[in-house]
Design a protein around this motif. Structure first.
Motif, PDB file in Angstrom:
ATOM      1  N   GLN A 232     -42.619  20.674 -16.359  1.00  0.00           N
ATOM      2  CA  GLN A 232     -41.649  20.911 -17.440  1.00  0.00           C
ATOM      3  C   GLN A 232     -40.315  21.422 -16.873  1.00  0.00           C
ATOM      4  N   ASP A 233     -40.384  22.319 -15.891  1.00  0.00           N
ATOM      5  CA  ASP A 233     -39.167  22.811 -15.244  1.00  0.00           C
ATOM      6  C   ASP A 233     -38.458  21.682 -14.509  1.00  0.00           C
ATOM      7  N   ALA A 234     -39.241  20.833 -13.863  1.00  0.00           N
ATOM      8  CA  ALA A 234     -38.665  19.687 -13.153  1.00  0.00           C
ATOM      9  C   ALA A 234     -37.951  18.762 -14.136  1.00  0.00           C
ATOM     10  N   ALA A 235     -38.575  18.532 -15.289  1.00  0.00           N
ATOM     11  CA  ALA A 235     -37.965  17.658 -16.301  1.00  0.00           C
ATOM     12  C   ALA A 235     -36.656  18.250 -16.816  1.00  0.00           C
ATOM     13  N   ARG A 236     -36.650  19.557 -17.057  1.00  0.00           N
ATOM     14  CA  ARG A 236     -35.411  20.201 -17.527  1.00  0.00           C
ATOM     15  C   ARG A 236     -34.305  20.092 -16.479  1.00  0.00           C
ATOM     16  N   LYS A 237     -34.650  20.309 -15.221  1.00  0.00           N
ATOM     17  CA  LYS A 237     -33.644  20.209 -14.158  1.00  0.00           C
ATOM     18  C   LYS A 237     -33.129  18.778 -14.049  1.00  0.00           C
ATOM     19  N   LEU A 238     -34.016  17.814 -14.189  1.00  0.00           N
ATOM     20  CA  LEU A 238     -33.588  16.411 -14.149  1.00  0.00           C
ATOM     21  C   LEU A 238     -32.667  16.074 -15.312  1.00  0.00           C
ATOM     22  N   GLU A 239     -32.954  16.607 -16.470  1.00  0.00           N
ATOM     23  CA  GLU A 239     -32.080  16.357 -17.621  1.00  0.00           C
ATOM     24  C   GLU A 239     -30.684  16.920 -17.375  1.00  0.00           C
ATOM     25  N   THR A 240     -30.609  18.058 -16.719  1.00  0.00           N
ATOM     26  CA  THR A 240     -29.311  18.639 -16.358  1.00  0.00           C
ATOM     27  C   THR A 240     -28.596  17.743 -15.343  1.00  0.00           C
ATOM     28  N   ILE A 241     -29.335  17.279 -14.358  1.00  0.00           N
ATOM     29  CA  ILE A 241     -28.755  16.384 -13.351  1.00  0.00           C
ATOM     30  C   ILE A 241     -28.234  15.119 -14.011  1.00  0.00           C
ATOM     31  N   LEU A 242     -29.051  14.532 -14.895  1.00  0.00           N
ATOM     32  CA  LEU A 242     -28.655  13.279 -15.543  1.00  0.00           C
ATOM     33  C   LEU A 242     -27.490  13.463 -16.505  1.00  0.00           C
ATOM     34  N   ALA A 243     -27.350  14.645 -17.085  1.00  0.00           N
ATOM     35  CA  ALA A 243     -26.201  14.902 -17.942  1.00  0.00           C
ATOM     36  C   ALA A 243     -24.908  14.844 -17.123  1.00  0.00           C
ATOM     37  N   ALA A 244     -24.975  15.322 -15.894  1.00  0.00           N
ATOM     38  CA  ALA A 244     -23.796  15.317 -15.032  1.00  0.00           C
ATOM     39  C   ALA A 244     -23.637  14.007 -14.257  1.00  0.00           C
ATOM     40  N   HIS A 245     -24.752  13.311 -14.007  1.00  0.00           N
ATOM     41  CA  HIS A 245     -24.745  12.079 -13.201  1.00  0.00           C
ATOM     42  C   HIS A 245     -25.606  11.015 -13.886  1.00  0.00           C
ATOM     43  N   PRO A 246     -25.177  10.512 -15.031  1.00  0.00           N
ATOM     44  CA  PRO A 246     -26.035   9.613 -15.819  1.00  0.00           C
ATOM     45  C   PRO A 246     -26.342   8.271 -15.160  1.00  0.00           C
ATOM     46  N   LYS A 247     -25.617   7.901 -14.137  1.00  0.00           N
ATOM     47  CA  LYS A 247     -25.853   6.614 -13.492  1.00  0.00           C
ATOM     48  C   LYS A 247     -26.525   6.734 -12.124  1.00  0.00           C
ATOM     49  N   ASP A 248     -27.047   7.907 -11.811  1.00  0.00           N
ATOM     50  CA  ASP A 248     -27.720   8.115 -10.528  1.00  0.00           C
ATOM     51  C   ASP A 248     -29.115   7.486 -10.588  1.00  0.00           C
ATOM     52  N   ASP A 249     -29.279   6.372  -9.884  1.00  0.00           N
ATOM     53  CA  ASP A 249     -30.533   5.622  -9.957  1.00  0.00           C
ATOM     54  C   ASP A 249     -31.737   6.434  -9.491  1.00  0.00           C
ATOM     55  N   GLU A 250     -31.571   7.233  -8.453  1.00  0.00           N
ATOM     56  CA  GLU A 250     -32.698   8.030  -7.972  1.00  0.00           C
ATOM     57  C   GLU A 250     -33.134   9.057  -9.020  1.00  0.00           C
ATOM     58  N   ALA A 251     -32.176   9.702  -9.654  1.00  0.00           N
ATOM     59  CA  ALA A 251     -32.504  10.682 -10.693  1.00  0.00           C
ATOM     60  C   ALA A 251     -33.155  10.004 -11.890  1.00  0.00           C
ATOM     61  N   ILE A 252     -32.671   8.825 -12.242  1.00  0.00           N
ATOM     62  CA  ILE A 252     -33.274   8.065 -13.350  1.00  0.00           C
ATOM     63  C   ILE A 252     -34.723   7.723 -13.015  1.00  0.00           C
ATOM     64  N   ALA A 253     -34.955   7.260 -11.789  1.00  0.00           N
ATOM     65  CA  ALA A 253     -36.315   6.899 -11.367  1.00  0.00           C
ATOM     66  C   ALA A 253     -37.225   8.124 -11.345  1.00  0.00           C
ATOM     67  N   MET A 254     -36.708   9.242 -10.864  1.00  0.00           N
ATOM     68  CA  MET A 254     -37.498  10.474 -10.836  1.00  0.00           C
ATOM     69  C   MET A 254     -37.858  10.916 -12.250  1.00  0.00           C
ATOM     70  N   HIS A 255     -36.892  10.831 -13.140  1.00  0.00           N
ATOM     71  CA  HIS A 255     -37.121  11.230 -14.533  1.00  0.00           C
ATOM     72  C   HIS A 255     -38.178  10.334 -15.180  1.00  0.00           C
ATOM     73  N   ALA A 256     -38.055   9.034 -14.953  1.00  0.00           N
ATOM     74  CA  ALA A 256     -39.024   8.094 -15.522  1.00  0.00           C
ATOM     75  C   ALA A 256     -40.428   8.375 -14.988  1.00  0.00           C
TER      76      ALA A 256
END
Length: 166
Positions: A49-73
């Motif tokens: 859950q903490d990882a998901a929240r951190k990823l959501e923060t990352i994606l808010a700042a970097h919505p087109k980062d493919d690695e972050a998108i893949a990690m989130h998925a």
């Protein structure tokens, strides 16, 4: 750095976390890299859950980062509800379209498809992943389970054990 990766792989999560925090603060140019490593650390230490929240923060700042998108998925495949898994499938499909030779993306796409009972498309993604990486045992096992669920023991033996080559 190599030391930080060593600490992570050695399961010294507390020291790795300290190193990642220091790297994030001390090397602003690499902040995103350290943030993503922190997510990996959280996810592998059972703090999904903490990882998901951190990823959501990352994606808010970097919505087109493919690695972050893949990690989130991939994370949503573990902890998400049906709607989140459908969203993960969409993201993974987009990433596979951009990077068709990534066996891990195809494997996770297959997992998302299976979670939604899309058996045949999942089978095709697993076969493609195995073709890209013949030694990808986890994909072979999942493919064998698909064949077994259909009552096809021969397919399970063939799909789970043979190398796919053209």
């Amino acid at each position: 750095s190599g030391r930080r990766l060593f600490l992570f792989r050695a399961h010294d999560h507390d020291r790795a976390r300290q190193q990642y925090d220091a790297g994030e603060k001390g090397l602003p140019a690499n902040q995103l890299v350290y943030q993503k490593r922190q997510v990996e650390l959280l996810a592998t230490s059972g703090q999904s859950q903490d990882a998901a929240r951190k990823l959501e923060t990352i994606l808010a700042a970097h919505p087109k980062d493919d690695e972050a998108i893949a990690m989130h998925a991939a994370l949503l495949l573990q902890i998400g509800n049906a709607q989140q898994i459908k969203s993960a499938e969409s993201d993974l499909q987009s990433l596979v379209t951009k990077t068709p030779d990534n066996h891990l993306l195809r494997f996770n796409l297959a997992r998302a498809m299976l979670a939604q009972n899309e058996i045949e498309p999942a089978r095709l993604q697993l076969e493609a992943a195995i073709k890209l990486r013949p030694d990808f045992i986890v994909a072979r096992e999942l493919l064998a389970k698909i064949y077994l669920s259909k009552g096809d023991a021969g397919g399970a033996l063939k799909g789970g054990g043979r190398y796919y080559r053209d």
